[in-house]
Design a protein around this motif. Structure first.
Motif, PDB file in Angstrom:
ATOM      1  N   PRO A  90       0.711  -1.240  -0.018  1.00  0.00           N
ATOM      2  CA  PRO A  90      -0.131  -0.253  -0.043  1.00  0.00           C
ATOM      3  C   PRO A  90       0.849   1.304  -0.158  1.00  0.00           C
ATOM      4  N   GLN A  91       0.469   2.319  -0.956  1.00  0.00           N
ATOM      5  CA  GLN A  91       1.597   3.236  -1.242  1.00  0.00           C
ATOM      6  C   GLN A  91       1.110   4.395   0.046  1.00  0.00           C
ATOM      7  N   TRP A 107       2.921  12.116  -4.546  1.00  0.00           N
ATOM      8  CA  TRP A 107       2.307  11.717  -3.429  1.00  0.00           C
ATOM      9  C   TRP A 107       1.602  13.083  -2.794  1.00  0.00           C
ATOM     10  N   VAL A 108       0.452  12.727  -1.971  1.00  0.00           N
ATOM     11  CA  VAL A 108      -0.016  13.902  -1.383  1.00  0.00           C
ATOM     12  C   VAL A 108      -0.124  13.977   0.230  1.00  0.00           C
ATOM     13  N   ARG A 109      -0.321  14.939   0.781  1.00  0.00           N
ATOM     14  CA  ARG A 109      -0.521  14.936   2.200  1.00  0.00           C
ATOM     15  C   ARG A 109      -2.086  14.746   2.590  1.00  0.00           C
ATOM     16  N   ILE A 110      -2.026  13.774   3.525  1.00  0.00           N
ATOM     17  CA  ILE A 110      -3.541  13.377   3.920  1.00  0.00           C
ATOM     18  C   ILE A 110      -3.993  14.272   4.987  1.00  0.00           C
ATOM     19  N   GLU A 111      -5.232  14.905   4.823  1.00  0.00           N
ATOM     20  CA  GLU A 111      -5.839  15.621   5.557  1.00  0.00           C
ATOM     21  C   GLU A 111      -7.175  14.935   6.048  1.00  0.00           C
ATOM     22  N   SER A 112      -7.021  14.252   7.523  1.00  0.00           N
ATOM     23  CA  SER A 112      -8.408  13.326   7.572  1.00  0.00           C
ATOM     24  C   SER A 112      -9.443  14.291   8.112  1.00  0.00           C
ATOM     25  N   ALA A 126       0.479   9.695   0.903  1.00  0.00           N
ATOM     26  CA  ALA A 126      -0.114   8.401   0.099  1.00  0.00           C
ATOM     27  C   ALA A 126       0.076   8.896  -1.277  1.00  0.00           C
ATOM     28  N   SER A 127       0.177   7.815  -2.090  1.00  0.00           N
ATOM     29  CA  SER A 127       0.092   8.033  -3.526  1.00  0.00           C
ATOM     30  C   SER A 127      -1.424   8.662  -3.763  1.00  0.00           C
ATOM     31  N   THR A 128      -1.586   9.172  -4.895  1.00  0.00           N
ATOM     32  CA  THR A 128      -3.049   9.845  -5.360  1.00  0.00           C
ATOM     33  C   THR A 128      -3.979   8.796  -5.356  1.00  0.00           C
ATOM     34  N   ASP A 129      -3.908   7.729  -5.606  1.00  0.00           N
ATOM     35  CA  ASP A 129      -4.879   6.560  -5.829  1.00  0.00           C
ATOM     36  C   ASP A 129      -5.008   6.113  -4.438  1.00  0.00           C
ATOM     37  N   ALA A 130      -3.981   5.829  -3.702  1.00  0.00           N
ATOM     38  CA  ALA A 130      -4.159   5.353  -2.185  1.00  0.00           C
ATOM     39  C   ALA A 130      -4.843   6.366  -1.282  1.00  0.00           C
TER      40      ALA A 130
END
Length: 214
Positions: A90-91, A107-112, A126-130
């Motif tokens: 998993p990326q 890759w992008v920063r995750i903002e939950s 994560a990668s864009t898709d992940a």
């Protein structure tokens, strides 16, 4: 100036209590390491893992094997940690601490949207898709990671997640050790987190990390 006997007695009592507290804490840590040394072979049997004796007679020895379909590694000696290897790749990249390394391109920063989770995970990419696949699972991700942290808050859990593994390091003081009951509580939580990330981030379960080195 005349000395106050009562004040001197109070100071002496406080000094004694502080010294005793320091001594008791040190003895408790040593006792905890000794207990882990005794309990780890039985812990390995309960979890279906293999216990590898320590190179140093003062050590505890590591655990290896498969737990609920995941390869795992428990190191209570060199750097106390519990590792669960992810099936597939998993990326994703999560860390509760900052490492000065370049994030993979695109890759992008995750903002939950969860303030606790975003505050705890200093690095979360994560990668864009992940990232897109993981988005609906943010609430569940926050619950699972918070359960891991809250269960061992006093031991300052340091969590790291890469495409290869989930690793949680804990500080139970000197000498370095992991109590058997802490491992028994933590491992199922890490395995559940692994299941979530593999499913949510589109891992390929047929690919395993059984030959990965810790």
């Amino acid at each position: 100036m005349a000395q106050n006997p009562t004040l001197n007695l109070v100071r002496a009592s406080i000094g004694f209590l502080m010294a005793f507290g320091t001594y008791y804490a040190a003895r408790r840590r040593k006792t905890g390491a000794g207990r882990a040394r005794t309990e780890f072979p039985a812990l390995a049997a309960r979890l279906g893992l293999a216990h590898r004796p320590p190179a140093d007679s003062r050590g505890i020895g590591s655990l290896r094997g498969t737990y609920e379909g995941h390869e795992v590694f428990v190191d209570p000696d060199d750097r106390p940690r519990v590792v669960v290897y992810l099936r597939g790749e998993p990326q994703i990249l999560f860390r509760s601490f900052i490492v000065e390394k370049r994030t993979p391109a695109n890759w992008v920063r995750i903002e939950s949207g969860d303030s606790w989770l975003d505050g705890y995970l200093k690095d979360r990419y994560a990668s864009t898709d992940a990232a897109r696949a993981l988005r609906p699972h943010h609430p569940e991700l926050a619950v699972k990671i918070r359960r891991i942290v809250d269960g061992h808050l006093a031991q300052n859990p340091q969590l790291s997640v890469t495409a290869e593994r989930i690793e949680c390091a804990l500080d139970f003081g000197k000498p370095a050790h992991l109590p058997a009951d802490a491992v028994e509580r933590l491992l199922p939580d890490l395995e559940e987190l692994a299941e979530l990330l593999e499913e949510a981030a589109g891992a390929r379960p047929e690919m395993t990390s059984s030959e990965a080195s810790p």
